[in-house]
Design a protein around this motif. Structure first.
Motif, PDB file in Angstrom:
ATOM      1  N   TYR A   1      65.060 -33.624  49.359  1.00  0.00           N
ATOM      2  CA  TYR A   1      64.096 -34.695  49.153  1.00  0.00           C
ATOM      3  C   TYR A   1      64.724 -35.807  48.305  1.00  0.00           C
ATOM      4  O   TYR A   1      64.649 -36.986  48.631  1.00  0.00           O
ATOM      5  CB  TYR A   1      62.852 -34.124  48.481  1.00  0.00           C
ATOM      6  CG  TYR A   1      61.863 -35.174  48.057  1.00  0.00           C
ATOM      7  CD1 TYR A   1      61.866 -35.672  46.755  1.00  0.00           C
ATOM      8  CD2 TYR A   1      60.943 -35.684  48.957  1.00  0.00           C
ATOM      9  CE1 TYR A   1      60.969 -36.643  46.362  1.00  0.00           C
ATOM     10  CE2 TYR A   1      60.032 -36.653  48.564  1.00  0.00           C
ATOM     11  CZ  TYR A   1      60.055 -37.131  47.276  1.00  0.00           C
ATOM     12  OH  TYR A   1      59.172 -38.106  46.889  1.00  0.00           O
TER      13      TYR A   1
ATOM     14  N   ARG B   1      73.411 -35.089  46.017  1.00  0.00           N
ATOM     15  CA  ARG B   1      74.441 -34.685  46.962  1.00  0.00           C
ATOM     16  C   ARG B   1      75.442 -33.741  46.298  1.00  0.00           C
ATOM     17  O   ARG B   1      75.903 -32.769  46.895  1.00  0.00           O
ATOM     18  CB  ARG B   1      75.175 -35.933  47.478  1.00  0.00           C
ATOM     19  CG  ARG B   1      75.650 -35.710  48.902  1.00  0.00           C
ATOM     20  CD  ARG B   1      76.307 -36.912  49.471  1.00  0.00           C
ATOM     21  NE  ARG B   1      77.747 -36.656  49.502  1.00  0.00           N
ATOM     22  CZ  ARG B   1      78.667 -37.612  49.452  1.00  0.00           C
ATOM     23  NH1 ARG B   1      78.320 -38.866  49.351  1.00  0.00           N
ATOM     24  NH2 ARG B   1      79.938 -37.294  49.505  1.00  0.00           N
TER      25      ARG B   1
ATOM     26  N   LEU C   1      68.790 -42.312  49.467  1.00  0.00           N
ATOM     27  CA  LEU C   1      69.408 -43.045  50.570  1.00  0.00           C
ATOM     28  C   LEU C   1      68.496 -44.161  51.068  1.00  0.00           C
ATOM     29  O   LEU C   1      68.962 -45.265  51.375  1.00  0.00           O
ATOM     30  CB  LEU C   1      69.781 -42.095  51.714  1.00  0.00           C
ATOM     31  CG  LEU C   1      70.929 -41.120  51.408  1.00  0.00           C
ATOM     32  CD1 LEU C   1      71.054 -40.077  52.514  1.00  0.00           C
ATOM     33  CD2 LEU C   1      72.250 -41.850  51.228  1.00  0.00           C
TER      34      LEU C   1
ATOM     35  N   LEU D   1      67.831 -36.505  47.803  1.00  0.00           N
ATOM     36  CA  LEU D   1      68.898 -37.216  48.489  1.00  0.00           C
ATOM     37  C   LEU D   1      68.339 -38.227  49.476  1.00  0.00           C
ATOM     38  O   LEU D   1      68.787 -39.376  49.528  1.00  0.00           O
ATOM     39  CB  LEU D   1      69.812 -36.213  49.225  1.00  0.00           C
ATOM     40  CG  LEU D   1      70.971 -36.824  50.005  1.00  0.00           C
ATOM     41  CD1 LEU D   1      71.868 -37.690  49.107  1.00  0.00           C
ATOM     42  CD2 LEU D   1      71.815 -35.736  50.683  1.00  0.00           C
ATOM     43  N   GLU D   2      67.331 -37.804  50.215  1.00  0.00           N
ATOM     44  CA  GLU D   2      66.780 -38.719  51.199  1.00  0.00           C
ATOM     45  C   GLU D   2      66.149 -39.943  50.549  1.00  0.00           C
ATOM     46  O   GLU D   2      66.374 -41.073  50.993  1.00  0.00           O
ATOM     47  CB  GLU D   2      65.764 -38.009  52.084  1.00  0.00           C
ATOM     48  CG  GLU D   2      65.515 -38.790  53.354  1.00  0.00           C
ATOM     49  CD  GLU D   2      64.353 -38.232  54.153  1.00  0.00           C
ATOM     50  OE1 GLU D   2      64.590 -37.777  55.279  1.00  0.00           O
ATOM     51  OE2 GLU D   2      63.229 -38.226  53.630  1.00  0.00           O
TER      52      GLU D   2
ATOM     53  N   ARG E   1      70.096 -52.797  49.685  1.00  0.00           N
ATOM     54  CA  ARG E   1      71.097 -53.545  50.430  1.00  0.00           C
ATOM     55  C   ARG E   1      70.510 -54.698  51.213  1.00  0.00           C
ATOM     56  O   ARG E   1      71.186 -55.388  51.934  1.00  0.00           O
ATOM     57  CB  ARG E   1      71.808 -52.610  51.428  1.00  0.00           C
ATOM     58  CG  ARG E   1      72.976 -51.902  50.832  1.00  0.00           C
ATOM     59  CD  ARG E   1      73.806 -51.163  51.854  1.00  0.00           C
ATOM     60  NE  ARG E   1      73.059 -50.663  53.012  1.00  0.00           N
ATOM     61  CZ  ARG E   1      73.528 -49.681  53.811  1.00  0.00           C
ATOM     62  NH1 ARG E   1      74.668 -49.128  53.560  1.00  0.00           N
ATOM     63  NH2 ARG E   1      72.835 -49.288  54.867  1.00  0.00           N
TER      64      ARG E   1
ATOM     65  N   ARG F   1      69.208 -48.231  50.933  1.00  0.00           N
ATOM     66  CA  ARG F   1      69.071 -49.120  52.068  1.00  0.00           C
ATOM     67  C   ARG F   1      68.212 -50.334  51.690  1.00  0.00           C
ATOM     68  O   ARG F   1      68.515 -51.461  52.065  1.00  0.00           O
ATOM     69  CB  ARG F   1      68.444 -48.364  53.224  1.00  0.00           C
ATOM     70  CG  ARG F   1      68.923 -48.835  54.578  1.00  0.00           C
ATOM     71  CD  ARG F   1      68.157 -48.160  55.682  1.00  0.00           C
ATOM     72  NE  ARG F   1      68.755 -46.891  56.072  1.00  0.00           N
ATOM     73  CZ  ARG F   1      68.069 -45.761  56.232  1.00  0.00           C
ATOM     74  NH1 ARG F   1      66.777 -45.741  56.055  1.00  0.00           N
ATOM     75  NH2 ARG F   1      68.672 -44.672  56.591  1.00  0.00           N
TER      76      ARG F   1
END
Lengths: 247, 247
Positions: free
Chosen positions: B175, B128, B181, B177-178, B188, B185
């Motif tokens: 790519y 990012r 993320l 960054l995705e 988490r 997730r």
DNA sequence: AGGTAGACACGAACACCGTTCTACACTCGA
DNA sequence: TCGAGTGTAGAACGGTGTTCGTGTCTACCT
């Protein structure tokens, strides 16, 4: 039984048993003529992003614009991430998907990507939220479906088409984010960093000997308008995709 | 005369008349054995990002890890954005640029992009910050120079090479960054949203009639490992680039 | 009409954020 | 030794997303 924000979110991802139709609104409206609704939240949030950029969108800012308190928003959205998803969903809903035509599939796929880019650029910085949107979200799946239909109509094999959608979508998101960040820097009057083409050429010319190619091809490296970059890069990607069409 | 953080930043962008060589450090070290330096800040920051992700990197967190107060950091870095830039610079400095060889230019360009991807993935979410790095930053220009050399060696015309570098870099950033993320997730334990391939297939199968192609090609749309996506997309892009080679 | 459950809005508070400002201590050279 | 320059520290500023407890409104049922 009014669906909670969590239930509405689940429905968007097809997780829903349970999110029945919205019944009529119940509960106090805080004395305002128009009570707060998810639609009002989305509209207001997009207004803030359009004017001041994605970073300016805070729950407090949004609440103030709606003449309420920030905690009231949580009756309608799960959290800020949920709001992001709602915003991206709204932008995707605004994309027109053409009836696929084999004769002009290239133009059509470029058209969808360009629309998406333009939506994101209308709301500066919002494509950052698009990176985080899960693949099961119905509104973004609609775009996937539309792009898939175009590519298939153009004779691209299904597996190649799937990869292509993935790459194109990532590229559009990335391009939009970068342009938004550059524009934000310009807006900040951050003169040290706003690098015009002339200035960039000067700096490239001043690079040390370890940068022979960059110095020699500075003109090419700095050429073109911003959207030239998009058009050419997309064309390149689509050329690569088209290479796998059966003859 | 010790350069200020602002002066050091300017030097990184070739704006510098002025940033003379670092003289010996003067000033108290707060009682610790090792005084705080920019290198220590970068090392510590990268450690935090590596372990807990980019979002976990705050000035306070970083200061605590360095056993100092957050305001002390501002003697060494201009602001958080400057820190971001320093971190990206460090990652770029770690990329090995091959001696360009016309026989294997494809492998070489893929190799550079893959290294960059791997650097970014080692520090989850940090790509990012790469989106925000200005084009005049010397460390990232080194990568541009290296990629340009490879593409030119492979016979790509200078203008096409310039566009290619732009597109490839954006794709790698996006790519990375995705993936970061998605991994965040998963970490988490957000079960509602971590969508395994099986689950995604189930959901695609359950889509309404407005999604005929997505239903039919759900297998293709969900196929491959994460890095398959990268490899295939990069290959596609490079195919598109190679199409413009003079024969 | 009265009562109740559910829905919505509110304000305070929590736990955090990036950064600036002022004061103090240290270092080095004259 | 003195003074200028440098580095560190803590308080404070102005902000962030979110939760919690409370009050009010609404619709439905008896």
């Amino acid at each position: 039984m009014t669906p909670t924000p969590q239930e509405r979110r689940a429905a968007r991802h097809q997780l829903a048993a349970g999110a029945g139709p919205s019944t009529a609104r119940r509960g106090p409206s805080g004395g305002r003529k128009q009570p707060i609704t998810v639609e009002a939240i989305i509209d207001t949030a997009l207004g803030i992003v359009q004017r001041d950029g994605y970073e300016a969108l805070t729950m407090r800012r949004l609440a103030t614009a709606l003449e309420t308190g920030s905690s009231s928003l949580y009756a309608h959205v799960v959290n800020k991430e949920d709001l992001d998803e709602l915003l991206i969903g709204r932008l995707c809903a605004g994309i027109d998907l053409p009836e696929p035509d084999p004769a002009v599939w290239r133009q059509q796929i470029i058209g969808v990507c360009t629309q998406l880019r333009d939506q994101y650029l209308r709301y500066p910085g919002i494509s950052r939220a698009a990176f985080a949107t899960a693949p099961s979200h119905l509104d973004t799946l609609r775009i996937t479906e539309g792009m898939l239909a175009i590519l298939l109509a153009g004779g691209i094999e299904p597996q190649a088409a799937a990869w292509a959608i993935d790459a194109l979508t990532l590229y559009v998101n990335a391009y939009s984010l970068e342009v938004s960040l550059v524009n934000r820097r310009i807006d900040r009057d951050d003169d040290a960093w706003v690098v015009s083409r002339d200035e960039l050429l000067r700096r490239f010319a001043a690079l040390p000997d370890t940068f022979p190619h960059t110095r020699r091809y500075a003109v090419e490296l700095t050429a073109g308008t911003v959207h030239d970059r998009f058009d050419v890069s997309l064309g390149m990607m689509i050329d690569g995709i088209a290479r796998h069409r059966p003859t």
